[in-house]
Write a protein that holds these residues in place. Structure first.
Motif, mmCIF file in Angstrom:
data_model
loop_
_atom_site.group_PDB
_atom_site.id
_atom_site.type_symbol
_atom_site.label_atom_id
_atom_site.label_comp_id
_atom_site.label_asym_id
_atom_site.label_seq_id
_atom_site.Cartn_x
_atom_site.Cartn_y
_atom_site.Cartn_z
ATOM 1 N N TYR A 10 0.830 -1.204 0.000
ATOM 2 C CA TYR A 10 0.000 0.000 0.000
ATOM 3 C C TYR A 10 0.865 1.254 0.000
ATOM 4 C CZ TYR A 10 -4.286 -2.593 0.962
ATOM 5 O OH TYR A 10 -5.355 -3.427 0.863
ATOM 6 N N SER A 14 -2.607 5.386 1.385
ATOM 7 C CA SER A 14 -3.587 4.311 1.557
ATOM 8 C C SER A 14 -3.527 3.743 2.969
ATOM 9 C CB SER A 14 -3.355 3.187 0.537
ATOM 10 O OG SER A 14 -3.639 3.650 -0.766
ATOM 11 N N ARG A 25 -10.957 -4.565 2.695
ATOM 12 C CA ARG A 25 -10.389 -4.571 1.345
ATOM 13 C C ARG A 25 -10.643 -5.894 0.627
ATOM 14 N NH1 ARG A 25 -11.212 -0.437 -0.247
ATOM 15 N NH2 ARG A 25 -10.055 -1.047 -2.085
ATOM 16 N N ALA A 28 -13.900 -5.451 -1.217
ATOM 17 C CA ALA A 28 -13.735 -4.561 -2.375
ATOM 18 C C ALA A 28 -13.000 -5.266 -3.513
ATOM 19 C CB ALA A 28 -12.980 -3.301 -1.956
ATOM 20 N N MET A 32 -14.558 -6.634 -7.367
ATOM 21 C CA MET A 32 -13.954 -6.244 -8.641
ATOM 22 C C MET A 32 -13.514 -7.478 -9.427
ATOM 23 S SD MET A 32 -10.711 -5.890 -10.229
ATOM 24 C CE MET A 32 -9.488 -5.706 -8.942
ATOM 25 N N CYS A 67 -7.228 -7.117 -13.912
ATOM 26 C CA CYS A 67 -7.463 -6.917 -12.475
ATOM 27 C C CYS A 67 -6.290 -6.174 -11.841
ATOM 28 C CB CYS A 67 -7.670 -8.253 -11.767
ATOM 29 S SG CYS A 67 -9.203 -9.107 -12.210
ATOM 30 N N VAL A 70 -6.338 -2.527 -12.821
ATOM 31 C CA VAL A 70 -7.336 -1.753 -12.073
ATOM 32 C C VAL A 70 -6.747 -1.310 -10.740
ATOM 33 C CG1 VAL A 70 -9.534 -1.913 -10.819
ATOM 34 C CG2 VAL A 70 -9.384 -2.751 -13.166
ATOM 35 N N VAL A 71 -6.133 -2.246 -10.024
ATOM 36 C CA VAL A 71 -5.548 -1.929 -8.716
ATOM 37 C C VAL A 71 -4.386 -0.953 -8.883
ATOM 38 C CG1 VAL A 71 -4.336 -2.878 -6.721
ATOM 39 C CG2 VAL A 71 -6.303 -4.092 -7.672
ATOM 40 N N ALA A 73 -3.745 1.181 -11.318
ATOM 41 C CA ALA A 73 -4.179 2.494 -11.791
ATOM 42 C C ALA A 73 -4.911 3.293 -10.718
ATOM 43 C CB ALA A 73 -5.081 2.332 -13.021
ATOM 44 N N SER A 74 -5.349 2.616 -9.665
ATOM 45 C CA SER A 74 -6.080 3.311 -8.603
ATOM 46 C C SER A 74 -5.169 4.208 -7.770
ATOM 47 C CB SER A 74 -6.761 2.290 -7.681
ATOM 48 O OG SER A 74 -5.797 1.651 -6.851
ATOM 49 N N GLY A 75 -3.867 3.960 -7.816
ATOM 50 C CA GLY A 75 -2.933 4.729 -7.007
ATOM 51 C C GLY A 75 -2.869 4.247 -5.563
ATOM 52 N N MET A 76 -3.598 3.188 -5.253
ATOM 53 C CA MET A 76 -3.696 2.675 -3.896
ATOM 54 C C MET A 76 -2.419 1.955 -3.463
ATOM 55 S SD MET A 76 -6.788 0.252 -2.552
ATOM 56 C CE MET A 76 -6.248 -1.255 -3.329
#
Length: 110
Positions: A10, A14, A25, A28, A32, A67, A70-71, A73-76
């Motif tokens: 993280y 985050s 998490r 979540a 997804m 998948c 997605v994670v 690109a979230s910046g998380m």
């Protein structure tokens, strides 16, 4: 379907957000992954280099890559990796094929 091991770290922001307001998490991530056609079998928080590891089943490499994108690109996350896993049965098939292929392999210097 194939299995994958996702390992993630993280970002500081985050981690701060999770401490300030704890969130599930696993729920979540699972939602997804299921929406993309896969299944989250386990998500573990851990000590050490990574903050989380997850065992994911997906129909193919492209789905798993989506998948992970997605994670990412979230910046998380501040970093992570995905490793494709093989069942013992698939590994034994590879071992048998390697045994057959060895006869045609020329080593260095031979």
């Amino acid at each position: 379907m194939s299995f994958y091991l996702f390992r993630g770290r993280y970002s500081t922001d985050s981690l701060r957000a999770l401490v300030d307001e704890p969130q599930d998490r696993e729920a979540a991530a699972g939602a997804m992954i299921e929406n993309m056609g896969g299944k989250l079998h386990h998500l573990f928080f851990c000590f050490g280099e990574d903050d989380v590891v997850a065992l994911i089943e997906a129909p193919d490499d492209s789905t798993m890559a989506a998948c992970a994108l997605v994670v990412g690109a979230s910046g998380m996350m501040s970093g992570g990796s995905t490793t494709k896993l093989m069942t013992s049965k698939d590994a034994m098939k590879a071992m048998e094929a390697a045994g057959k292929g060895r006869a045609n392999y020329q080593t260095v210097g031979s």
